[in-house]
Design a protein around this motif. Structure first.
Motif, PDB file in Angstrom:
ATOM      1  N   ARG A 159       8.761  -1.829  -0.051  1.00  0.00           N
ATOM      2  CA  ARG A 159      10.132  -2.705   0.189  1.00  0.00           C
ATOM      3  C   ARG A 159      10.943  -2.112  -0.558  1.00  0.00           C
ATOM      4  O   ARG A 159      12.381  -2.344  -0.044  1.00  0.00           O
ATOM      5  CB  ARG A 159       9.906  -4.371  -0.344  1.00  0.00           C
ATOM      6  N   VAL A 160      10.990  -1.715  -1.691  1.00  0.00           N
ATOM      7  CA  VAL A 160      12.149  -1.295  -2.626  1.00  0.00           C
ATOM      8  C   VAL A 160      12.527   0.176  -1.875  1.00  0.00           C
ATOM      9  O   VAL A 160      13.685   0.534  -1.576  1.00  0.00           O
ATOM     10  CB  VAL A 160      12.024  -1.263  -4.017  1.00  0.00           C
ATOM     11  N   VAL A 161      11.644   0.953  -1.439  1.00  0.00           N
ATOM     12  CA  VAL A 161      12.264   2.155  -1.031  1.00  0.00           C
ATOM     13  C   VAL A 161      12.914   2.062   0.396  1.00  0.00           C
ATOM     14  O   VAL A 161      13.841   2.796   0.517  1.00  0.00           O
ATOM     15  CB  VAL A 161      10.800   3.037  -0.948  1.00  0.00           C
ATOM     16  N   VAL A 162      12.229   1.256   1.252  1.00  0.00           N
ATOM     17  CA  VAL A 162      12.958   0.724   2.462  1.00  0.00           C
ATOM     18  C   VAL A 162      14.278   0.210   2.268  1.00  0.00           C
ATOM     19  O   VAL A 162      15.375   0.682   2.852  1.00  0.00           O
ATOM     20  CB  VAL A 162      12.236  -0.109   3.491  1.00  0.00           C
ATOM     21  N   ALA A 163      14.535  -0.608   1.217  1.00  0.00           N
ATOM     22  CA  ALA A 163      15.883  -1.179   1.043  1.00  0.00           C
ATOM     23  C   ALA A 163      16.784  -0.020   0.270  1.00  0.00           C
ATOM     24  O   ALA A 163      17.954   0.094   0.838  1.00  0.00           O
ATOM     25  CB  ALA A 163      15.594  -2.337  -0.258  1.00  0.00           C
ATOM     26  N   LEU A 164      16.176   0.871  -0.417  1.00  0.00           N
ATOM     27  CA  LEU A 164      17.116   1.935  -1.003  1.00  0.00           C
ATOM     28  C   LEU A 164      17.594   2.957   0.156  1.00  0.00           C
ATOM     29  O   LEU A 164      18.592   3.444   0.379  1.00  0.00           O
ATOM     30  CB  LEU A 164      16.447   2.971  -1.913  1.00  0.00           C
ATOM     31  N   ASN A 165      16.660   3.033   1.321  1.00  0.00           N
ATOM     32  CA  ASN A 165      16.828   3.769   2.660  1.00  0.00           C
ATOM     33  C   ASN A 165      18.038   3.021   3.117  1.00  0.00           C
ATOM     34  O   ASN A 165      18.969   3.872   3.637  1.00  0.00           O
ATOM     35  CB  ASN A 165      15.730   3.845   3.522  1.00  0.00           C
ATOM     36  N   ASP A 166      18.122   2.024   3.524  1.00  0.00           N
ATOM     37  CA  ASP A 166      19.057   0.920   4.123  1.00  0.00           C
ATOM     38  C   ASP A 166      20.500   1.267   3.083  1.00  0.00           C
ATOM     39  O   ASP A 166      21.794   1.462   3.946  1.00  0.00           O
ATOM     40  CB  ASP A 166      18.757  -0.318   4.178  1.00  0.00           C
ATOM     41  N   ILE A 167      20.367   1.293   1.712  1.00  0.00           N
ATOM     42  CA  ILE A 167      21.818   1.219   1.158  1.00  0.00           C
ATOM     43  C   ILE A 167      22.034   2.704   1.021  1.00  0.00           C
ATOM     44  O   ILE A 167      23.277   3.008   1.471  1.00  0.00           O
ATOM     45  CB  ILE A 167      21.277   1.078  -0.548  1.00  0.00           C
ATOM     46  N   ASP A 168      21.201   3.802   1.219  1.00  0.00           N
ATOM     47  CA  ASP A 168      21.599   5.159   1.292  1.00  0.00           C
ATOM     48  C   ASP A 168      22.387   5.236   2.701  1.00  0.00           C
ATOM     49  O   ASP A 168      23.416   6.128   2.579  1.00  0.00           O
ATOM     50  CB  ASP A 168      20.385   6.082   1.251  1.00  0.00           C
ATOM     51  N   LEU A 169      21.745   4.878   3.701  1.00  0.00           N
ATOM     52  CA  LEU A 169      22.307   4.962   5.085  1.00  0.00           C
ATOM     53  C   LEU A 169      23.727   4.228   5.103  1.00  0.00           C
ATOM     54  O   LEU A 169      24.737   4.835   5.780  1.00  0.00           O
ATOM     55  CB  LEU A 169      21.596   4.371   6.121  1.00  0.00           C
ATOM     56  N   GLU A 182       9.314  -8.489  -8.436  1.00  0.00           N
ATOM     57  CA  GLU A 182       8.101  -8.334  -7.814  1.00  0.00           C
ATOM     58  C   GLU A 182       6.829  -7.957  -8.123  1.00  0.00           C
ATOM     59  O   GLU A 182       5.733  -8.454  -8.348  1.00  0.00           O
ATOM     60  CB  GLU A 182       8.352  -7.718  -6.201  1.00  0.00           C
ATOM     61  N   ILE A 183       7.243  -6.699  -8.975  1.00  0.00           N
ATOM     62  CA  ILE A 183       6.011  -6.156  -9.559  1.00  0.00           C
ATOM     63  C   ILE A 183       5.508  -7.136 -10.944  1.00  0.00           C
ATOM     64  O   ILE A 183       4.389  -6.896 -11.034  1.00  0.00           O
ATOM     65  CB  ILE A 183       6.274  -4.603  -9.997  1.00  0.00           C
ATOM     66  N   GLY A 186       1.789  -2.056 -16.745  1.00  0.00           N
ATOM     67  CA  GLY A 186       0.319  -1.816 -17.033  1.00  0.00           C
ATOM     68  C   GLY A 186      -0.231  -1.255 -15.991  1.00  0.00           C
ATOM     69  O   GLY A 186      -1.655  -1.186 -16.099  1.00  0.00           O
ATOM     70  N   ILE A 187       0.261  -0.633 -15.016  1.00  0.00           N
ATOM     71  CA  ILE A 187      -0.356  -0.209 -13.873  1.00  0.00           C
ATOM     72  C   ILE A 187      -0.644   1.348 -14.060  1.00  0.00           C
ATOM     73  O   ILE A 187       0.216   2.172 -14.458  1.00  0.00           O
ATOM     74  CB  ILE A 187       0.285  -0.118 -12.709  1.00  0.00           C
ATOM     75  N   ASP A 188      -1.766   1.815 -14.042  1.00  0.00           N
ATOM     76  CA  ASP A 188      -2.153   3.472 -14.183  1.00  0.00           C
ATOM     77  C   ASP A 188      -1.508   4.056 -12.989  1.00  0.00           C
ATOM     78  O   ASP A 188      -2.067   3.970 -11.870  1.00  0.00           O
ATOM     79  CB  ASP A 188      -3.561   3.572 -14.332  1.00  0.00           C
ATOM     80  N   VAL A 189      -0.443   4.480 -13.023  1.00  0.00           N
ATOM     81  CA  VAL A 189       0.373   5.074 -12.020  1.00  0.00           C
ATOM     82  C   VAL A 189      -0.314   6.512 -11.422  1.00  0.00           C
ATOM     83  O   VAL A 189      -0.551   6.436 -10.022  1.00  0.00           O
ATOM     84  CB  VAL A 189       1.863   5.465 -12.204  1.00  0.00           C
ATOM     85  N   ALA A 190      -0.923   7.198 -12.245  1.00  0.00           N
ATOM     86  CA  ALA A 190      -1.820   8.560 -11.912  1.00  0.00           C
ATOM     87  C   ALA A 190      -2.829   8.033 -10.957  1.00  0.00           C
ATOM     88  O   ALA A 190      -3.166   8.619  -9.914  1.00  0.00           O
ATOM     89  CB  ALA A 190      -2.242   9.135 -13.053  1.00  0.00           C
ATOM     90  N   ALA A 191      -3.553   7.043 -11.449  1.00  0.00           N
ATOM     91  CA  ALA A 191      -4.914   6.263 -10.689  1.00  0.00           C
ATOM     92  C   ALA A 191      -4.405   5.889  -9.422  1.00  0.00           C
ATOM     93  O   ALA A 191      -5.081   6.236  -8.219  1.00  0.00           O
ATOM     94  CB  ALA A 191      -5.651   5.504 -11.457  1.00  0.00           C
ATOM     95  N   LEU A 192      -3.396   5.034  -9.498  1.00  0.00           N
ATOM     96  CA  LEU A 192      -2.849   4.470  -8.242  1.00  0.00           C
ATOM     97  C   LEU A 192      -2.648   5.703  -7.149  1.00  0.00           C
ATOM     98  O   LEU A 192      -2.921   5.412  -6.080  1.00  0.00           O
ATOM     99  CB  LEU A 192      -1.432   3.809  -8.686  1.00  0.00           C
ATOM    100  N   PRO A 251      -3.564 -10.618 -10.462  1.00  0.00           N
ATOM    101  CA  PRO A 251      -3.505  -9.108 -10.756  1.00  0.00           C
ATOM    102  C   PRO A 251      -2.699  -8.351  -9.902  1.00  0.00           C
ATOM    103  O   PRO A 251      -2.502  -8.463  -8.783  1.00  0.00           O
ATOM    104  CB  PRO A 251      -4.886  -8.590 -10.829  1.00  0.00           C
ATOM    105  N   PRO A 252      -2.286  -7.005 -10.562  1.00  0.00           N
ATOM    106  CA  PRO A 252      -1.507  -6.048  -9.646  1.00  0.00           C
ATOM    107  C   PRO A 252      -2.391  -5.275  -8.661  1.00  0.00           C
ATOM    108  O   PRO A 252      -2.659  -4.189  -9.026  1.00  0.00           O
ATOM    109  CB  PRO A 252      -0.833  -5.244 -10.470  1.00  0.00           C
ATOM    110  N   ALA A 253      -2.933  -5.934  -7.607  1.00  0.00           N
ATOM    111  CA  ALA A 253      -3.794  -5.217  -6.695  1.00  0.00           C
ATOM    112  C   ALA A 253      -3.057  -4.034  -5.994  1.00  0.00           C
ATOM    113  O   ALA A 253      -2.025  -4.139  -5.743  1.00  0.00           O
ATOM    114  CB  ALA A 253      -4.437  -5.924  -5.733  1.00  0.00           C
ATOM    115  N   ASP A 254      -3.778  -3.124  -5.750  1.00  0.00           N
ATOM    116  CA  ASP A 254      -3.125  -1.817  -5.226  1.00  0.00           C
ATOM    117  C   ASP A 254      -2.257  -2.315  -3.803  1.00  0.00           C
ATOM    118  O   ASP A 254      -1.122  -1.781  -3.732  1.00  0.00           O
ATOM    119  CB  ASP A 254      -4.109  -0.968  -4.518  1.00  0.00           C
ATOM    120  N   GLU A 255      -2.737  -3.000  -2.933  1.00  0.00           N
ATOM    121  CA  GLU A 255      -2.205  -3.417  -1.669  1.00  0.00           C
ATOM    122  C   GLU A 255      -0.755  -4.096  -2.105  1.00  0.00           C
ATOM    123  O   GLU A 255       0.273  -3.758  -1.357  1.00  0.00           O
ATOM    124  CB  GLU A 255      -2.867  -4.177  -0.915  1.00  0.00           C
ATOM    125  N   ALA A 256      -0.876  -4.942  -3.023  1.00  0.00           N
ATOM    126  CA  ALA A 256       0.355  -5.645  -3.252  1.00  0.00           C
ATOM    127  C   ALA A 256       1.399  -4.521  -3.942  1.00  0.00           C
ATOM    128  O   ALA A 256       2.698  -5.001  -3.732  1.00  0.00           O
ATOM    129  CB  ALA A 256       0.023  -6.763  -4.288  1.00  0.00           C
TER     130      ALA A 256
END
Length: 130
Positions: A72-82, A54-55, A108-114, A60-65
């Motif tokens: 989506r990945v964090v929620v999926a990992l939450n579900d897996i953890d549960l 997805e990434i 290529g995303i500036d993570v600190a700025a994001l 372009p990799p707009a912030d909202e996307a």
């Protein structure tokens, strides 16, 4: 290309199982088979692969996307953890959080700025239950 955590987890498990079989590692000291059982690793791997794809597809990799993909990945990992009885422990939690941000940086995303634009210290933090 960054190494996917699940590849390392599989390797650690194989190495420790071989060492136990060879008698060079006590079964009690073999943490990887306990922390990284195959079904758990497969579920996490599927979530990470989907996230990476997805990434990579954002142009372009707009912030909202980007944030939609992270959620989506964090929620999926939450579900897996549960599903695995809150299996994600401290070390794994830190590795997964770091990996989520590494995938962004690799794209290529500036993570600190994001993070600064969002007003957060960690990409996974807003949705993470683990």
């Amino acid at each position: 290309m960054i190494e996917r955590l699940t590849d390392r987890w599989r390797q650690e498990t194989e190495e420790q199982e071989a060492a136990v079989a060879a008698g060079t590692l006590s079964p009690d000291a073999a943490y990887a088979p306990v922390f990284f059982p195959p079904a758990f690793v497969a579920a996490v791997d599927a979530a990470l692969v989907a996230y990476e794809q997805e990434i990579a597809s954002l142009d372009p990799p707009a912030d909202e996307a980007v944030w939609v993909a992270v959620e989506r990945v964090v929620v999926a990992l939450n579900d897996i953890d549960l599903a695995f009885g809150q299996h994600i422990e401290t070390m794994t939690r830190e590795e997964l959080s770091g990996y989520i941000e590494e995938v962004l940086a690799e794209a290529g995303i500036d993570v600190a700025a994001l993070l600064e634009r969002r007003g957060t210290d960690e990409a996974a933090g807003e949705w993470r239950d683990w």
